[in-house]
Scaffold this motif. Structure first.
Motif: not given
Length: 257
Positions: A192-196, A241-242, A246-250
């Motif tokens: 999910r990180l690339p989308e963030a 970064l954080m 957090t956005q990706a985790e959500s």
């Protein structure tokens, strides 16, 4: 439903004394750990797949994951929020222990990690009997750190004692490839990180590489925590970064248990 009391069930019932002999006398087994919120957990299918794969590898038998899910659901039947651990043993036949405890939260402050040379046996399995990693974590705390960073005999970074670790160079997050446990939180977060806006890759990371990174963080079922220091390498906290992590985790969905 209420916040969790401490509860232990074996195969969906209150344990008898004889049910606990084997778990008390041996560390040979495996487990998965998750956080329950409003009756839901993240990555349920990955947790169940992890249990099934380890059961097959350790004892060459199949695990009824539907039954395991039912046991876990029974253990939290009147509980909304909890830390849940599912442990699998095989004294003569498979036994499923479900431990329910109050929910856990990420550390309030960024972590300081101390490197320790230790290679977990069968690192890809979330196995019981983690004396080695517990020992090195305790030694790190005694030395003024928060946790241990495990490193193999070649100097390659593996993982923290109870976390996966990620390193950020200002553009990309790198996850170390030395033998480690692929945590469920990491498996859910990394794609999910690339989308963030953060590319994610896996690569060998050595202790000598640590000064080349701009930031570091750790992940497990409890959440994401920034790392402020590893040995004598200091990492300033990167708010952008954080926030992206957090956005990706959500965006990770919650599954009904």
């Amino acid at each position: 439903m209420t916040t969790a009391p401490i509860r232990l069930e074996v195969d969906g019932r209150e344990p008898r004394l004889e049910d606990l002999y084997h778990p008390l006398l041996t560390g040979y087994g495996h487990f998965t750990a998750m956080q329950l919120r409003a009756g839901r957990v993240r990555g349920l299918s990955l947790h169940l797949s992890r249990l099934a794969a380890a059961t097959r590898e350790l004892w060459s038998v199949d695990l009824d994951t539907d039954q395991v899910r039912a046991y876990a659901a029974h253990a939290v039947r009147d509980i909304a929020d909890a830390a849940v651990r599912i442990m699998i043993y095989h004294p003569a036949e498979l036994r499923v222990l479900v431990l329910v405890r109050p929910p856990a939260s990420p550390p309030a402050a960024p972590l300081a990690l101390r490197s320790a040379r230790y290679e977990r046996p069968a690192a890809h399995i979330k196995h019981l009997g983690g004396f080695g990693q517990g020992y090195h974590a305790a030694q790190a705390v005694a030395a003024g750190f928060d946790d241990a960073l495990l490193v193999d005999h070649t100097g390659a970074v593996e993982e923290a004692a109870i976390h996966n670790v990620g390193f950020y160079d200002g553009t990309t997050v790198t996850w170390p490839t030395a033998p480690h446990l692929a945590g469920i939180a990491m498996q859910l977060l990394a794609p999910r990180l690339p989308e963030a806006g953060i590319p994610s890759r896996t690569a060998r990371v050595e202790l000598s590489d640590l000064p080349s990174f701009r930031a570091a963080f750790v992940t497990n079922s409890i959440g994401i925590t920034a790392v402020r220091r590893i040995d004598d390498v200091e990492y300033p906290i990167d708010p952008a970064l954080m926030s992206a992590l957090t956005q990706a985790e959500s965006t990770i969905p919650w599954d009904a248990l």
